[in-house]
Design an enzyme around this catalytic site. Structure first.
Site, short mmCIF file in Angstrom:
data_model
loop_
_atom_site.label_atom_id
_atom_site.label_comp_id
_atom_site.label_asym_id
_atom_site.label_seq_id
_atom_site.Cartn_x
_atom_site.Cartn_y
_atom_site.Cartn_z
CG ASN A 130 -0.42 -0.19 2.49
OD1 ASN A 130 0.65 -0.77 2.64
ND2 ASN A 130 -1.11 0.29 3.52
CB SER A 156 3.54 -11.21 -5.18
OG SER A 156 4.01 -12.22 -4.32
N GLY A 205 1.70 -5.55 7.70
CA GLY A 205 0.76 -6.32 6.91
C GLY A 205 -0.50 -6.64 7.67
CB SER A 206 -3.16 -9.05 6.91
OG SER A 206 -2.49 -10.30 6.84
CD GLU A 227 1.64 -0.57 10.53
OE1 GLU A 227 0.44 -0.89 10.68
OE2 GLU A 227 2.11 -0.13 9.48
CG LEU A 228 0.07 -6.82 12.88
CD1 LEU A 228 -0.41 -7.93 13.80
CD2 LEU A 228 0.83 -7.40 11.69
CB CYS A 261 -2.34 0.51 8.74
SG CYS A 261 -1.77 -0.92 7.82
CD GLU A 358 -7.11 -2.57 8.20
OE1 GLU A 358 -6.40 -1.56 8.10
OE2 GLU A 358 -6.64 -3.72 8.30
#
Length: 462
Positions: A130, A156, A205-206, A227-228, A261, A358
């Site tokens: 992102n 990817s 990420g997630s 950091e999710l 996020c 989210e």
């Protein structure tokens, strides 16, 4: 082979080879060898390199930005701003980093104890699409300043960005092996974390990805920073400057097409100003222009992929089945590309799990709060705790929200954003550890205590 897709057109943006097992091993060996040399370089050499890297980012910002726009769809103007922010981060650590690494000496009963920051080794970074440059630089700039080396496993879908990052570092004069791109898929990550040459892991990420990486790091007894996700509250109270709050709310919800996020995702508005806010906010969201991200006049590009758009549309359908009402927008736009319209949801049932997820797209949920207590309760009624934004000119309310909203960051009367100088990170299921600022620099360093005889007996800073 990786094929990246332009989400604005659905066409291929580029192809990139995937590393073989032998190539991965060669990069790990190079990282370990480079660390042995880099760890003993002087701070002047490190800061000079950071300045040169910043120069390269600035000089090449247009080309770098175009790669990001083609691969994940953000507007070109926001991609340029992202690259400029990366340059600022490298300059920040070049200028402020040496002071962050100064020894501190304390008096102890046997003499003195000196706390010294020392590098640890190769750090593996697993990064998302992102903010494909900024997320990486948040780890890379302090890693280089610390005397560590970095290995990047990027998403990817942004392999062109990943390759460009390594090329930019090398063009600035970074030693080979200081920062390496690993063009690999996720199934190779566990083996990397288990490798003795990797000393620590950082992931943005997630929540699901964070759990998997934390499990692998735990088995290897290695430090990890996560950091999710986030479902950040944006709280508006009666004393707020409503026009300023609405303007910030629109930007906060649709920046990066809602794929951030720390995007404000849940607008929690006091009942006394709810109707006025909703009217102004609706007008602002309806005015958002989605279109070609290369066009200077576009406010919002496509989502990062058709798959991501389908995920968001599926969440919206679920919310509506549970009783939520879509005032407008939130629809797939016709034609090529992963475009959708900005929208607003109201009457979202707070007791259902769907209200706590989210929403990674340009649709806001708006809630009504009767008082400060209810605003705090609604803000905290999610499993996440990354960022938050509160809008009030009442000093007591400001302190209440800062104290009681469960988040790693709170912005008062402004939109939350990251900055190289300030620590960034969350609590609860938004992860742990911090990036940026001095704390981000120290996360992957060995704080070694050196005890000596003698001394003045007084606490001092060397």
């Amino acid at each position: 082979m990786f094929t990246t897709i332009n989400p604005a057109t659905g066409e291929a943006a580029g192809t990139y080879p995937e590393l073989s097992a032998e190539e991965i091993e060669a990069k790990l060996a190079r990282a370990a060898a480079t660390f042995r040399a880099w760890r003993v370089t002087g701070l002047a050499e490190r800061t000079a390199l950071l300045e040169r890297i910043a120069d390269r980012f600035e000089a090449d910002k247009q080309r770098l930005a175009e790669i990001a726009t083609r691969e994940m769809g953000k507007t070109l103007k926001s991609a340029v701003a992202e690259v400029e922010k990366c340059a600022a981060a490298f300059r920040h650590y070049a200028e402020a980093g040496p002071a962050m690494l100064e020894d501190r000496t304390f008096a102890v009963s046997t003499g003195t104890a000196t706390a010294r920051w020392l590098p640890m080794g190769p750090v593996l970074a697993i990064m998302p699409w992102n903010f494909p440059y900024w997320q990486v630089v948040r780890f890379a700039a302090p890693t280089i300043m610390a005397g560590n080396v970095g290995l990047l496993k990027h998403a990817s879908s942004v392999q062109g960005v990943a390759a460009a990052l390594e090329e930019t570092m090398l063009a600035a004069g970074a030693p080979e092996g200081l920062f390496q791109n690993l063009a690999i898929r996720s199934d190779k990550v566990d083996a990397l974390i288990a490798d003795d040459r990797i000393v620590a892991v950082t992931l943005t990420g997630s929540e699901g990805a964070g759990i998997k990486v934390a499990e692998a790091a735990g088995r290897a007894l290695k430090k990890v920073v996560l950091e999710l996700g986030g479902s950040d509250p944006f709280i508006v109270m009666p004393s707020a400057d409503l026009d300023a709050a609405v303007k910030a709310a629109v930007t906060a919800r649709v920046q990066n097409t809602g794929q951030s996020c720390i995007c404000a995702k849940r607008m929690i508005v006091h009942a006394d100003v709810y109707d006025a806010f909703l009217e102004k906010f609706s007008a602002g969201m309806q005015a958002v222009k989605a279109g070609d991200p290369m066009d200077e006049g576009t406010d919002m590009g496509p989502l990062s992929s058709e798959e991501q758009r389908e995920t968001v549309l599926g969440q919206l359908d679920m919310i509506r089945r549970e009783g939520g009402r879509l005032l407008f927008g939130g629809e797939a736009l016709p034609g090529a590309g992963a475009f959708m319209s900005a929208g607003i949801l109201v009457d979202v049932p707070v007791e259902h799990a769907v209200a706590k997820e989210e929403l990674f797209g340009p649709v806001a949920m708006v809630f009504r709060a009767g008082d400060v207590d209810e605003a705090v309760r609604l803000a905290n009624d999610v499993p996440f705790g990354l960022g938050s934004s509160v809008w009030t000119n009442d000093a007591a309310e400001q302190e209440r929200f800062v104290r009681d909203v469960e988040a790693g960051m709170t912005a008062v009367n402004q939109m939350l954003s990251s900055a190289p100088e300030a620590p960034f990170g969350g609590v609860k299921r938004s992860g742990h550890g911090r990036e940026l600022g001095p704390y981000g620099l120290h996360e992957f360093m060995n704080l070694k205590t050196v005890v000596r005889e003698g001394g003045t007996g007084e606490t001092q800073v060397e």
